[in-house]
Design a protein around this motif. Structure first.
Motif, PDB file in Angstrom:
ATOM      1  N   GLY A 162       0.795  -1.229   0.000  1.00 47.68           N
ATOM      2  CA  GLY A 162       0.000   0.000   0.000  1.00 47.68           C
ATOM      3  C   GLY A 162       0.823   1.272   0.000  1.00 47.68           C
ATOM      4  N   ASP A 163       1.955   1.262  -0.704  1.00 46.00           N
ATOM      5  CA  ASP A 163       2.863   2.415  -0.705  1.00 46.00           C
ATOM      6  C   ASP A 163       2.194   3.724  -1.130  1.00 46.00           C
ATOM      7  OD1 ASP A 163       4.920   0.736   0.071  1.00 46.00           O
ATOM      8  OD2 ASP A 163       5.558   0.343  -1.984  1.00 46.00           O
ATOM      9  N   GLU A 164       1.188   3.646  -1.965  1.00 46.31           N
ATOM     10  CA  GLU A 164       0.527   4.857  -2.457  1.00 46.31           C
ATOM     11  C   GLU A 164      -0.126   5.651  -1.317  1.00 46.31           C
ATOM     12  OE1 GLU A 164      -0.546   7.649  -5.429  1.00 46.31           O
ATOM     13  OE2 GLU A 164       1.028   6.148  -5.248  1.00 46.31           O
ATOM     14  N   ALA A 165      -0.439   4.986  -0.212  1.00 45.77           N
ATOM     15  CA  ALA A 165      -1.043   5.670   0.933  1.00 45.77           C
ATOM     16  C   ALA A 165      -0.121   6.736   1.514  1.00 45.77           C
ATOM     17  CB  ALA A 165      -1.408   4.659   2.019  1.00 45.77           C
ATOM     18  N   TYR A 166       1.184   6.598   1.272  1.00 49.02           N
ATOM     19  CA  TYR A 166       2.159   7.543   1.813  1.00 49.02           C
ATOM     20  C   TYR A 166       2.624   8.574   0.792  1.00 49.02           C
ATOM     21  CZ  TYR A 166       2.306   4.070   5.465  1.00 49.02           C
ATOM     22  OH  TYR A 166       1.953   3.210   6.464  1.00 49.02           O
ATOM     23  N   ASN A 167       2.055   8.552  -0.383  1.00 52.04           N
ATOM     24  CA  ASN A 167       2.469   9.452  -1.452  1.00 52.04           C
ATOM     25  C   ASN A 167       1.821  10.827  -1.261  1.00 52.04           C
ATOM     26  OD1 ASN A 167       3.066  10.822  -3.785  1.00 52.04           O
ATOM     27  ND2 ASN A 167       2.275   9.255  -5.168  1.00 52.04           N
ATOM     28  N   GLU A 168       2.617  11.819  -0.914  1.00 51.10           N
ATOM     29  CA  GLU A 168       2.098  13.175  -0.696  1.00 51.10           C
ATOM     30  C   GLU A 168       1.468  13.770  -1.947  1.00 51.10           C
ATOM     31  OE1 GLU A 168       5.050  15.720   0.998  1.00 51.10           O
ATOM     32  OE2 GLU A 168       5.463  14.344   2.644  1.00 51.10           O
ATOM     33  N   ASN A 169       1.860  13.269  -3.112  1.00 51.12           N
ATOM     34  CA  ASN A 169       1.290  13.749  -4.369  1.00 51.12           C
ATOM     35  C   ASN A 169       0.345  12.731  -4.980  1.00 51.12           C
ATOM     36  OD1 ASN A 169       2.590  16.326  -4.564  1.00 51.12           O
ATOM     37  ND2 ASN A 169       4.487  15.185  -4.794  1.00 51.12           N
ATOM     38  N   GLY A 170      -0.157  11.824  -4.151  1.00 51.71           N
ATOM     39  CA  GLY A 170      -1.106  10.823  -4.608  1.00 51.71           C
ATOM     40  C   GLY A 170      -2.458  11.440  -4.924  1.00 51.71           C
ATOM     41  N   LEU A 171      -3.354  10.610  -5.390  1.00 52.34           N
ATOM     42  CA  LEU A 171      -4.668  11.069  -5.830  1.00 52.34           C
ATOM     43  C   LEU A 171      -5.439  11.807  -4.742  1.00 52.34           C
ATOM     44  CD1 LEU A 171      -6.876  11.110  -7.987  1.00 52.34           C
ATOM     45  CD2 LEU A 171      -7.581   8.847  -7.166  1.00 52.34           C
ATOM     46  N   VAL A 172      -5.529  11.244  -3.557  1.00 57.00           N
ATOM     47  CA  VAL A 172      -6.324  11.881  -2.495  1.00 57.00           C
ATOM     48  C   VAL A 172      -5.692  13.180  -2.002  1.00 57.00           C
ATOM     49  CG1 VAL A 172      -7.257  11.598  -0.169  1.00 57.00           C
ATOM     50  CG2 VAL A 172      -7.467   9.738  -1.829  1.00 57.00           C
ATOM     51  N   PRO A 173      -4.410  13.209  -1.640  1.00 55.89           N
ATOM     52  CA  PRO A 173      -3.834  14.480  -1.199  1.00 55.89           C
ATOM     53  C   PRO A 173      -3.907  15.578  -2.270  1.00 55.89           C
ATOM     54  CG  PRO A 173      -2.378  12.685  -0.583  1.00 55.89           C
ATOM     55  CD  PRO A 173      -3.431  12.105  -1.480  1.00 55.89           C
ATOM     56  N   ARG A 174      -3.691  15.200  -3.507  1.00 52.29           N
ATOM     57  CA  ARG A 174      -3.750  16.168  -4.610  1.00 52.29           C
ATOM     58  C   ARG A 174      -5.170  16.714  -4.764  1.00 52.29           C
ATOM     59  NH1 ARG A 174      -1.514  12.900  -8.459  1.00 52.29           N
ATOM     60  NH2 ARG A 174      -3.559  12.381  -9.266  1.00 52.29           N
ATOM     61  N   THR A 175      -6.152  15.844  -4.646  1.00 56.84           N
ATOM     62  CA  THR A 175      -7.549  16.259  -4.775  1.00 56.84           C
ATOM     63  C   THR A 175      -7.957  17.159  -3.616  1.00 56.84           C
ATOM     64  OG1 THR A 175      -8.054  14.221  -5.972  1.00 56.84           O
ATOM     65  CG2 THR A 175      -9.907  15.411  -5.017  1.00 56.84           C
TER      66      THR A 175
END
Length: 99
Positions: A43-56
């Protein structure tokens, strides 16, 4: 679910939020659909500051600072095997790390 549909963070979401606000709705819930290519067994994407949810969230908060945003914290959108296959192990692991 009837009446529910996907909106892109670039196409449709801001307009939909604007229309909702026009009729007095000031809170929304985001349920992401992460591209399969970004899903991993950890689930590495959960920690991505520029992932879909944080960006949205940033996009919407820039336009509507007082908007209340709830997010789905389930791991199935970011895990290769989905939530059911790994939830018990991950919850135990997470709780152990927290306590």
């Amino acid at each position: 679910m009837p009446g529910c549909y996907r909106l892109g963070w670039r196409h449709g979401l801001v307009e939909e939020v604007s229309e909702a606000r026009d009729v007095g709705v000031n809170s929304i819930v985001l349920f992401p659909k992460v591209p399969d290519a970004l899903k991993t067994s950890t689930g590495d994407e959960a920690y991505n500051e520029n992932g879909l949810v944080p960006r949205t969230i940033r996009l919407l908060k820039d336009k509507y600072p007082d908007l209340i945003i709830y997010t789905d914290v389930a791991l199935d959108p970011i895990l290769l095997m989905g939530m059911m296959a790994s939830s018990e192990k991950m919850v135990r692991h997470t709780c152990h790390d927290l306590f």
